[in-house]
Design an enzyme around this catalytic site. Structure first.
Site, PDB file in Angstrom:
ATOM      1  CG  ASN A 262      45.424  67.768  65.089  1.00 37.67           C
ATOM      2  OD1 ASN A 262      46.076  66.953  64.423  1.00 37.67           O
ATOM      3  ND2 ASN A 262      44.921  67.492  66.278  1.00 37.67           N
TER       4      ASN A 262
ATOM      5  CE  LYS B  94      41.583  66.067  65.851  1.00 42.73           C
ATOM      6  NZ  LYS B  94      40.419  65.985  66.714  1.00 42.73           N
TER       7      LYS B  94
ATOM      8  CG  HIS C 110      45.063  66.253  70.523  1.00 45.37           C
ATOM      9  ND1 HIS C 110      43.961  65.445  70.666  1.00 45.37           N
ATOM     10  CD2 HIS C 110      44.669  67.311  69.787  1.00 45.37           C
ATOM     11  CE1 HIS C 110      42.943  65.993  70.024  1.00 45.37           C
ATOM     12  NE2 HIS C 110      43.340  67.134  69.483  1.00 45.37           N
TER      13      HIS C 110
ATOM     14  CD  GLU D 157      41.640  63.295  68.851  1.00 47.98           C
ATOM     15  OE1 GLU D 157      42.576  63.225  68.036  1.00 47.98           O
ATOM     16  OE2 GLU D 157      40.604  63.967  68.633  1.00 47.98           O
TER      17      GLU D 157
ATOM     18  CD  GLU E  72      42.439  70.982  70.634  1.00 45.50           C
ATOM     19  OE1 GLU E  72      42.286  71.471  69.513  1.00 45.50           O
ATOM     20  OE2 GLU E  72      42.728  69.792  70.819  1.00 45.50           O
TER      21      GLU E  72
ATOM     22  N   GLY F 142      35.326  67.436  67.617  1.00 48.68           N
ATOM     23  CA  GLY F 142      34.710  66.523  66.659  1.00 48.68           C
ATOM     24  C   GLY F 142      33.237  66.273  66.904  1.00 48.68           C
TER      25      GLY F 142
ATOM     26  CB  SER G 215      33.277  72.089  66.676  1.00 49.71           C
ATOM     27  OG  SER G 215      33.175  70.710  67.015  1.00 49.71           O
TER      28      SER G 215
HETATM   29  P1  13P Z   1      37.684  69.423  65.534  1.00 48.41           P
HETATM   30  O1  13P Z   1      37.985  70.791  64.950  1.00 48.41           O
HETATM   31  O2  13P Z   1      37.476  68.372  64.491  1.00 48.41           O
HETATM   32  O3  13P Z   1      36.614  69.505  66.561  1.00 48.41           O
HETATM   33  O4  13P Z   1      39.033  68.964  66.316  1.00 48.41           O
HETATM   34  C1  13P Z   1      39.616  69.838  67.214  1.00 48.41           C
HETATM   35  C2  13P Z   1      40.936  69.274  67.609  1.00 48.41           C
HETATM   36  O5  13P Z   1      41.016  68.287  68.306  1.00 48.41           O
HETATM   37  C3  13P Z   1      42.138  69.946  67.107  1.00 48.41           C
HETATM   38  O6  13P Z   1      43.270  69.466  67.721  1.00 48.41           O
END
Ligand code: 13P
Length: 253
Positions: A9, A11, A94, A96, A166, A172, A212
């Site tokens: 992803n 982002k 997601h 976010e 997740e 992150g 992560s």
């Molecule tokens: P990270 O791997 O940067 O922690 O992000 C995970 C994520 O949100 C994937 O959709």
């Protein structure tokens, strides 16, 4: 043989030029399990990314979609628009998007149905916040997301959805769930789906872990029985890292 999906992803990262050079780099690695690998990119890159990945076996997709096929929805992208580009996957719900853009279980449910009708595989994200985890509410919270997100979905469509667990506290932050914590929740999710539909359908589902994940911890997470892959943010931005995670999955097949 265990089924895997290793999905990056991106982002809101990479320009189209950067996406195309990533595609060239990862193609050059001739991944043995290219069909198990996907990149989820911003809308503006999808067309060029699809062309750059053509013939490699590597899949691609979007990070969001609107549930209506067309209409007065300024700034939105529809399922037919994604279909025209030929995307394989689309992330839905997601954390976010739930946190910053007002995504709700109701819109998630409508998006899942619209994508399935078009033959695009949704990657549905669920997961609890740190506050919920500290109150030991993660199972109740995730079960309630699943019940709402799958509302009125016929059993014949359920295994067409990929679920990504997740935990928000691991996204992150560099703070990965331990393999046991991730397995516990992925197994729990499979159990909830089994209870809502059937164990047979739940066993067919791909359930991913996200938060992560990186080359150094991928094998430990991916070796767990209920973890069918990863939804990878930061570590998916480098072709070397995504390829290393794909290799770790391939070694476990
Ligand atoms: P990270 O791997 O940067 O922690 O992000 C995970 C994520 O949100 C994937 O959709």
């Amino acid at each position: 043989m265990k089924k895997f999906l290793i999905a990056g992803n991106w982002k809101m990262h990479k320009t189209t030029a950067e996406a195309v050079s990533f595609a060239e780099e990862i193609k050059a690695k001739n991944l043995e399990n290219a069909e198990d690998v996907a990149v989820l990119a911003p809308f503006t890159q999808l067309s060029e990314l699809g062309k750059a990945l053509a013939g490699s076996g590597i899949k691609f997709g979007a990070q969001n979609v609107h549930f209506e096929p067309s209409g007065a929805f300024t700034g939105e992208i529809s399922v037919p628009m994604l279909e025209e580009i030929g995307v394989d996957y689309c992330i839905v719900g997601h954390s976010e998007r739930r946190e910053y853009f007002g995504e709700t279980d109701k819109t998630v449910n409508l998006k899942l149905k619209a994508l399935i009708a078009a033959g695009i595989t949704p990657i549905l994200c669920v997961g609890e916040s740190l506050e919920v985890r500290e109150a030991q509410g993660e199972q109740t919270f995730v079960a309630s997301q699943l019940i709402a997100d799958f509302e009125a979905m016929p059993i014949s469509d359920v295994a067409k959805v990929v679920i990504a667990y997740e935990p928000i506290w691991a996204i992150g932050t560099g703070k990965t769930a331990t393999p046991d914590q991730a397995e516990e929740m992925c197994a729990f999710i499979r159990g909830v789906m089994g209870g809502m539909y059937s164990n047979e359908v739940a066993d067919q589902m791909l359930i991913l872990y996200g938060g992560s994940m990186k080359p150094s911890n991928a094998a430990d997470l991916l070796s767990k029985p209920d973890i069918n892959g990863g939804l990878i943010g930061g570590a998916s931005l480098k072709a070397d890292d995504l390829a290393a995670i794909a290799d770790a999955a391939n070694a476990l097949k």
